[in-house]
Enzyme design. Structure first.
Site, mmCIF file in Angstrom:
data_model
loop_
_atom_site.group_PDB
_atom_site.id
_atom_site.type_symbol
_atom_site.label_atom_id
_atom_site.label_comp_id
_atom_site.label_asym_id
_atom_site.label_seq_id
_atom_site.Cartn_x
_atom_site.Cartn_y
_atom_site.Cartn_z
ATOM 1 N N ASP A 141 0.829 -1.200 0.000
ATOM 2 C CA ASP A 141 0.000 0.000 0.000
ATOM 3 C C ASP A 141 0.865 1.252 0.000
ATOM 4 O O ASP A 141 0.469 2.299 0.500
ATOM 5 C CB ASP A 141 -0.922 -0.006 1.226
ATOM 6 C CG ASP A 141 -2.013 1.059 1.128
ATOM 7 O OD1 ASP A 141 -2.549 1.441 2.174
ATOM 8 O OD2 ASP A 141 -2.302 1.513 -0.001
ATOM 9 N N LYS A 144 2.953 3.350 -5.653
ATOM 10 C CA LYS A 144 2.423 2.335 -6.584
ATOM 11 C C LYS A 144 3.493 1.851 -7.564
ATOM 12 O O LYS A 144 3.452 0.706 -7.982
ATOM 13 C CB LYS A 144 1.203 2.891 -7.325
ATOM 14 C CG LYS A 144 0.142 3.459 -6.380
ATOM 15 C CD LYS A 144 -0.136 2.593 -5.152
ATOM 16 C CE LYS A 144 -0.798 3.370 -4.017
ATOM 17 N NZ LYS A 144 -0.754 2.625 -2.736
ATOM 18 N N ASP A 169 -3.184 -2.960 -2.544
ATOM 19 C CA ASP A 169 -4.233 -1.936 -2.585
ATOM 20 C C ASP A 169 -4.058 -1.078 -3.844
ATOM 21 O O ASP A 169 -2.981 -1.014 -4.426
ATOM 22 C CB ASP A 169 -4.148 -1.043 -1.341
ATOM 23 C CG ASP A 169 -5.358 -0.102 -1.216
ATOM 24 O OD1 ASP A 169 -5.209 0.969 -0.616
ATOM 25 O OD2 ASP A 169 -6.437 -0.447 -1.755
ATOM 26 N N ASN A 170 -5.127 -0.424 -4.282
ATOM 27 C CA ASN A 170 -5.088 0.600 -5.332
ATOM 28 C C ASN A 170 -4.671 0.129 -6.709
ATOM 29 O O ASN A 170 -4.067 0.882 -7.471
ATOM 30 C CB ASN A 170 -4.142 1.752 -4.911
ATOM 31 C CG ASN A 170 -4.424 2.256 -3.538
ATOM 32 O OD1 ASN A 170 -3.598 2.130 -2.645
ATOM 33 N ND2 ASN A 170 -5.608 2.814 -3.337
ATOM 34 N N GLU A 199 -11.381 4.289 -1.255
ATOM 35 C CA GLU A 199 -11.828 4.642 0.099
ATOM 36 C C GLU A 199 -12.661 5.932 0.097
ATOM 37 O O GLU A 199 -12.314 6.905 -0.568
ATOM 38 C CB GLU A 199 -10.618 4.806 1.052
ATOM 39 C CG GLU A 199 -9.492 5.667 0.551
ATOM 40 C CD GLU A 199 -8.414 4.865 -0.180
ATOM 41 O OE1 GLU A 199 -8.733 3.814 -0.751
ATOM 42 O OE2 GLU A 199 -7.271 5.300 -0.186
HETATM 43 O O1 LIG Z 1 2.169 9.220 -0.457
HETATM 44 C C1 LIG Z 1 3.305 8.916 -0.296
HETATM 45 C C2 LIG Z 1 3.800 7.543 -0.705
HETATM 46 S S1 LIG Z 1 3.289 6.363 0.421
HETATM 47 C C3 LIG Z 1 1.542 6.407 0.272
HETATM 48 C C4 LIG Z 1 1.169 5.618 -0.945
HETATM 49 N N1 LIG Z 1 -0.284 5.541 -1.110
HETATM 50 C C5 LIG Z 1 -0.857 6.318 -1.996
HETATM 51 O O2 LIG Z 1 -0.201 7.117 -2.638
HETATM 52 C C6 LIG Z 1 -2.337 6.216 -2.163
HETATM 53 C C7 LIG Z 1 -2.990 7.176 -2.942
HETATM 54 C C8 LIG Z 1 -4.376 7.135 -3.115
HETATM 55 C C9 LIG Z 1 -5.061 8.152 -3.933
HETATM 56 C C10 LIG Z 1 -4.596 9.474 -3.965
HETATM 57 C C11 LIG Z 1 -5.242 10.412 -4.751
HETATM 58 C C12 LIG Z 1 -6.364 10.045 -5.487
HETATM 59 F F1 LIG Z 1 -7.007 10.991 -6.225
HETATM 60 C C13 LIG Z 1 -6.829 8.766 -5.455
HETATM 61 C C14 LIG Z 1 -6.180 7.814 -4.693
HETATM 62 C C15 LIG Z 1 -5.143 6.127 -2.490
HETATM 63 C C16 LIG Z 1 -4.482 5.173 -1.725
HETATM 64 O O3 LIG Z 1 -5.193 4.188 -1.106
HETATM 65 C C17 LIG Z 1 -3.095 5.201 -1.562
HETATM 66 O O4 LIG Z 1 -2.524 4.218 -0.812
HETATM 67 C C18 LIG Z 1 4.244 9.900 0.276
HETATM 68 C C19 LIG Z 1 3.922 11.247 0.213
HETATM 69 C C20 LIG Z 1 4.810 12.157 0.687
HETATM 70 C C21 LIG Z 1 5.999 11.734 1.238
HETATM 71 O O5 LIG Z 1 6.912 12.647 1.739
HETATM 72 C C22 LIG Z 1 6.283 10.385 1.317
HETATM 73 O O6 LIG Z 1 7.458 10.039 1.887
HETATM 74 C C23 LIG Z 1 5.403 9.462 0.838
HETATM 75 MG MG LIG Z 2 -3.915 2.587 -0.506
#
Ligand SMILES: O=C(CSCCNC(=O)c1cc(-c2ccc(F)cc2)cc(O)c1O)c1ccc(O)c(O)c1
Ligand SMILES: [Mg+2]
Length: 214
Positions: A141, A144, A169-170, A199
């Site tokens: 998760d 991606k 997930d996703n 979600e």
């Molecule tokens: O975000 C991260 C990477 S880890 C989270 C990954 N998960 C996702 O990106 C993720 C995204 C979505 C989603 C987002 C926008 C939409 F329009 C639709 C769906 C849904 C999920 O369920 C997810 O798990 C990160 C940010 C900053 C940092 O500084 C770092 O270090 C990390």
């Molecule tokens: Mg997710």
């Protein structure tokens, strides 16, 4: 007052959940994500699929890639049998700091080891650091575009065994098209798609369950 979303989420948990009650903790996060501010937790709908796959696998040692605020960490840990462990990996220190507090509030901290750092660096150290032979269950998760390289890394490090279950997930939204191609075309995996919704949203998303065949 919390300045970041994770901090506001933690406040919602401290205000609305019961200490030591994991169900009330992830329900408070779901309420927040649905009615206050959308948040990237696996959520209540896909969470039921996660629960059922987890209960079926009943892992002794599980891995989660991408902790965020610890929503799925708490959801998984509450279902682990006594003595079973969950290792969760988070790259972002701010996310990890909040997750530790949410995991502790839920009272599941004895089952969980949160490791901070890039999954690509940590996976090769799992055996030596945690004395792990192989994982029974892996929840993907995190970033991606890390799903494929990290799955290959888990294979190459001998951290998967015949029957290990990967749940991603996703796979539709935001999407992990390379990962779907990889697990669905590989003779080393038996893959199945669980259709659901993103979600707190009506947009389609889903979980891909892939069994490693060895
Ligand atoms: O975000 C991260 C990477 S880890 C989270 C990954 N998960 C996702 O990106 C993720 C995204 C979505 C989603 C987002 C926008 C939409 F329009 C639709 C769906 C849904 C999920 O369920 C997810 O798990 C990160 C940010 C900053 C940092 O500084 C770092 O270090 C990390
Ligand atoms: Mg997710």
């Amino acid at each position: 007052t919390g300045s970041t979303q994770p901090q506001r989420m933690l406040e919602a948990v401290q205000k609305n959940a019961t200490k030591g009650d994991p169900e009330s903790v992830f329900s408070a996060i779901d309420y927040y994500g649905r009615h206050k501010e959308w948040a990237m937790n696996v959520g209540d709908e896909k969470g039921l699929i996660l629960d059922s796959v987890l209960t079926e696998v009943n892992p002794s040692i599980a891995l989660e890639l991408g902790t965020y605020c610890g929503y799925s960490t708490v959801r998984i840990a509450r279902l682990l049998s006594p003595g079973s462990k969950l290792i969760t990996v988070e790259f972002n220190p701010a996310f990890a700091a909040v997750a530790r507090q949410i995991i502790a509030y839920a009272g599941v901290q004895d089952k969980v080891t949160l490791v901070e750092g890039p999954s690509g660096d940590l996976i090769p150290k799992m055996k030596e650091r945690f004395g792990i032979k192989s994982f029974d269950f892996v929840f993907l998760d995190h970033w991606k575009d890390r799903y494929v390289p990290d799955t290959k890394l888990l294979e190459d490090c001998g951290l998967l065994r015949k029957g290990t279950v990967l749940l991603a997930d996703n796979v539709i939204c935001p999407g992990a098209p390379e990962y779907l191609k990889y697990v669905r075309n590989s003779p080393r995996y038996e893959s199945r798609y669980f259709k659901s919704n993103l979600e707190y949203s009506k947009v389609e998303d889903g979980l891909e369950k892939s069994v490693f065949l060895g």
